[in-house]
Design a protein around this motif. Structure first.
Motif, PDB file in Angstrom:
ATOM      1  N   ALA A 194       0.845  -1.201   0.000  1.00 15.07           N
ATOM      2  CA  ALA A 194       0.000   0.000   0.000  1.00 15.07           C
ATOM      3  C   ALA A 194       0.876   1.244   0.000  1.00 15.07           C
ATOM      4  N   PRO A 195       0.506   2.271  -0.789  1.00 12.08           N
ATOM      5  CA  PRO A 195       1.313   3.502  -0.810  1.00 12.08           C
ATOM      6  C   PRO A 195       1.264   4.212   0.535  1.00 12.08           C
ATOM      7  N   THR A 196       2.397   4.604   1.017  1.00  7.24           N
ATOM      8  CA  THR A 196       2.490   5.302   2.307  1.00  7.24           C
ATOM      9  C   THR A 196       2.636   6.798   2.073  1.00  7.24           C
ATOM     10  N   GLU A 197       1.910   7.563   2.866  1.00  2.00           N
ATOM     11  CA  GLU A 197       1.980   9.022   2.757  1.00  2.00           C
ATOM     12  C   GLU A 197       3.263   9.530   3.415  1.00  2.00           C
ATOM     13  N   ARG A 198       3.941  10.371   2.691  1.00  2.00           N
ATOM     14  CA  ARG A 198       5.199  10.916   3.189  1.00  2.00           C
ATOM     15  C   ARG A 198       4.929  12.186   3.986  1.00  2.00           C
ATOM     16  N   THR A 199       5.278  12.171   5.235  1.00  2.00           N
ATOM     17  CA  THR A 199       5.060  13.330   6.110  1.00  2.00           C
ATOM     18  C   THR A 199       6.385  14.041   6.342  1.00  2.00           C
ATOM     19  N   GLU A 200       6.299  15.364   6.399  1.00  2.00           N
ATOM     20  CA  GLU A 200       7.491  16.166   6.628  1.00  2.00           C
ATOM     21  C   GLU A 200       7.895  16.100   8.096  1.00  2.00           C
ATOM     22  N   GLU A 201       9.157  15.881   8.329  1.00  4.00           N
ATOM     23  CA  GLU A 201       9.662  15.797   9.692  1.00  4.00           C
ATOM     24  C   GLU A 201       9.809  17.197  10.290  1.00  4.00           C
ATOM     25  N   THR A 202       9.433  17.299  11.559  1.00  2.00           N
ATOM     26  CA  THR A 202       9.540  18.573  12.271  1.00  2.00           C
ATOM     27  C   THR A 202      11.000  18.823  12.637  1.00  2.00           C
ATOM     28  N   PRO A 203      11.498  20.034  12.431  1.00  2.21           N
ATOM     29  CA  PRO A 203      12.889  20.311  12.819  1.00  2.21           C
ATOM     30  C   PRO A 203      13.118  20.065  14.301  1.00  2.21           C
ATOM     31  N   VAL A 204      14.376  19.802  14.625  1.00  2.00           N
ATOM     32  CA  VAL A 204      14.721  19.453  16.002  1.00  2.00           C
ATOM     33  C   VAL A 204      14.426  20.610  16.959  1.00  2.00           C
ATOM     34  N   TRP A 205      14.713  21.837  16.532  1.00  2.00           N
ATOM     35  CA  TRP A 205      14.522  22.973  17.438  1.00  2.00           C
ATOM     36  C   TRP A 205      13.055  23.287  17.693  1.00  2.00           C
ATOM     37  N   ARG A 207      10.853  20.753  18.389  1.00  2.00           N
ATOM     38  CA  ARG A 207      10.307  19.648  19.174  1.00  2.00           C
ATOM     39  C   ARG A 207      10.484  19.956  20.659  1.00  2.00           C
ATOM     40  N   PRO A 208       9.388  19.969  21.432  1.00  2.00           N
ATOM     41  CA  PRO A 208       9.520  20.274  22.875  1.00  2.00           C
ATOM     42  C   PRO A 208      10.366  19.252  23.615  1.00  2.00           C
ATOM     43  N   THR A 209      10.255  18.003  23.233  1.00  2.00           N
ATOM     44  CA  THR A 209      11.036  16.980  23.937  1.00  2.00           C
ATOM     45  C   THR A 209      12.531  17.199  23.729  1.00  2.00           C
ATOM     46  N   ALA A 213      15.303  18.105  26.641  1.00  2.00           N
ATOM     47  CA  ALA A 213      16.483  17.259  26.819  1.00  2.00           C
ATOM     48  C   ALA A 213      17.763  18.078  26.682  1.00  2.00           C
ATOM     49  N   GLY A 214      17.786  18.997  25.730  1.00  2.00           N
ATOM     50  CA  GLY A 214      18.983  19.823  25.570  1.00  2.00           C
ATOM     51  C   GLY A 214      19.226  20.731  26.759  1.00  2.00           C
ATOM     52  N   LEU A 215      18.148  21.369  27.289  1.00  2.17           N
ATOM     53  CA  LEU A 215      18.313  22.235  28.450  1.00  2.17           C
ATOM     54  C   LEU A 215      18.758  21.440  29.672  1.00  2.17           C
ATOM     55  N   GLY A 216      18.170  20.240  29.856  1.00  2.00           N
ATOM     56  CA  GLY A 216      18.581  19.418  30.998  1.00  2.00           C
ATOM     57  C   GLY A 216      20.038  19.017  30.904  1.00  2.00           C
TER      58      GLY A 216
END
Length: 432
Positions: A194-205, A207-209, A213-216
């Motif tokens: 089945a064809p899979t929909e390609r989703t754009e990845e969110t930039p790292v900066w 992402r709240p997680t 993690a970077g601040l910690g």
């Protein structure tokens, strides 16, 4: 003369007469007609010589009877150059394309059979074909007349309850009677992904997680750096605290040697008990898993010491240590007593040497767990008088042949076991 003496003399005379009769050779008896023929003059005999001299013994023919000349084993006629190729098509529903080619210089009449997988049925068949159901299996049959040096294309479309699973459907070309296989081939249809929909990845900066993690991590590095700096400055601060003008600290009194603290017995004993309990529990759990993994319903493999056993379905090429077996079809005669089941099998020697195989090692397992070996006489008859087990197979050679099993009972075999040698693990094929 006393009576006893007379009796002994009479017995001696009787024995002496018997000895004389035994010593005198028996004279041949002369027939009356033979004596009369000797008294006739020689002129009365016919001038023409007889065609065959009479035998010396009476009642015997003049010439020995003709003995039948031993005949050689009938050599089966060569197979016509008919080949079969099966290929799946990239369609939503399972569909196969079958090409039957005649490479010879004369037309050939053939019967093409395609075995359908269990749980499937044909929804579309090319002209001339028909689907028949026999003892739980379905097959599509065509009767063709192949012109010389021609290719005929056939096709089938199937439907199944599980369209996402791969389906294997072999096809074979037989003689017009449907008993002698010319060639076989197989193919496996797989559902298109089945064809899979390609989703754009969110930039790292963004992402709240990742931000947390970077601040910690930065905070941990900062705290560690501050602690190291303060630890290094402690000796200097202590030296300055002794008074003005003092650069180095005063020599301190020698420290009293302190005894190293040993762990308490109340802590050591429970720890040892806990470790031993964990080790014993792990060993028991591993042994239980190994015992439960043993298949008690599996059939013996008669000394499978070489290679690893392989199992599959009809139409799947299964390879063992020396041979590659493919079961294309399994058909049994109707009845409840002794009947024959014929399996169309493809055998390929995948080893670099010549290999021999034996009919007694090829088995058909019945539903009750018993098995029967190949009926070699019936197999020879099905192969036009040729003993397929007599000569070894050359390296890289392939042949398609029928194997016949004589079974007793109403239910047909459920599994075939094929192997190249006694010490080979062999392959197992589930037959519908």
């Amino acid at each position: 003369m006393p009576a006893s003496t007379r009796h002994h003399r009479a017995l001696a005379v009787f024995v002496h007469c018997l000895g004389i009769l035994a010593a005198v050779p028996a004279l041949p008896a002369v027939a009356p007609h033979a004596a009369a023929a000797e008294q006739r003059p020689a002129a009365a005999q016919p001038t023409a010589a007889p065609s065959a001299a009479p035998s010396a013994a009476p009642g015997r023919p003049s010439a020995p009877p003709a003995l039948p000349t031993p005949t050689r084993l009938a050599v089966p006629p060569p197979k016509p150059p008919v080949t079969v190729a099966v290929a799946p098509e990239s369609t939503p529903a399972p569909r196969y394309r079958i090409q039957v080619r005649n490479d010879g210089s004369a037309p050939v009449s053939t019967t093409v059979r395609q075995e359908l997988p269990p749980g499937s049925s044909a929804t579309a068949i090319t002209a001339g074909g028909r689907a028949t159901r026999n003892a739980g299996s379905t097959e599509v049959t065509w009767r063709l007349r192949l012109p010389a040096r021609s290719t005929t294309t056939l096709g089938t479309t199937l439907t199944t309850a599980a369209p996402d699973r791969p389906l294997t459907a072999p096809a074979c070309a037989f003689d017009i009677a449907g008993s002698r296989p010319y060639d076989c081939a197989t193919a496996t249809w797989n559902a298109a992904p089945a064809p899979t929909e390609r989703t754009e990845e969110t930039p790292v900066w963004r992402r709240p997680t990742a931000l947390l993690a970077g601040l910690g991590g930065a905070a941990a590095v900062a705290v560690g750096g501050i602690w190291l700096v303060r630890r290094r400055r402690r000796p200097t601060v202590a030296a300055l605290a002794d008074g003005p003008g003092t650069v180095y600290p005063r020599p301190a009194a020698p420290d009293v040697m302190q005894r190293r603290r040993r762990p308490s017995t109340w802590l050591l004993v429970p720890a040892v008990v806990l470790v031993l309990t964990g080790t014993a529990g792990t060993a028991a759990w591993t042994a239980t898993r190994r015992v439960s993994a043993i298949d008690t319903d599996s059939q013996p493999t008669a000394g499978a010491w070489v290679g690893r056993g392989v199992a599959g379905a009809v139409g799947e090429p299964l390879r063992e240590s020396a041979f590659e077996f493919t079961v294309y079809r399994m058909a049994c005669q109707p009845g409840r007593s002794a009947r024959r089941c014929e399996a169309t099998v493809g055998v390929r020697n995948v080893s670099p040497e010549r290999q021999t195989w034996h009919g007694r090692l090829q088995r058909a397992y019945l539903p009750d767990g018993n098995f029967v070996s190949t009926d070699e006489q019936a197999t020879r008859f099905a192969n036009q008088g040729r003993d397929v087990f007599a000569e070894p197979m050359a390296a890289g050679s392939r042949m398609v042949l029928p194997l016949v099993f004589t079974v007793y009972g109403e239910k047909p075999p459920q599994q075939l076991e094929l192997r190249s040698g006694v010490f080979s693990a062999g392959v197992r094929v589930d037959v519908p």
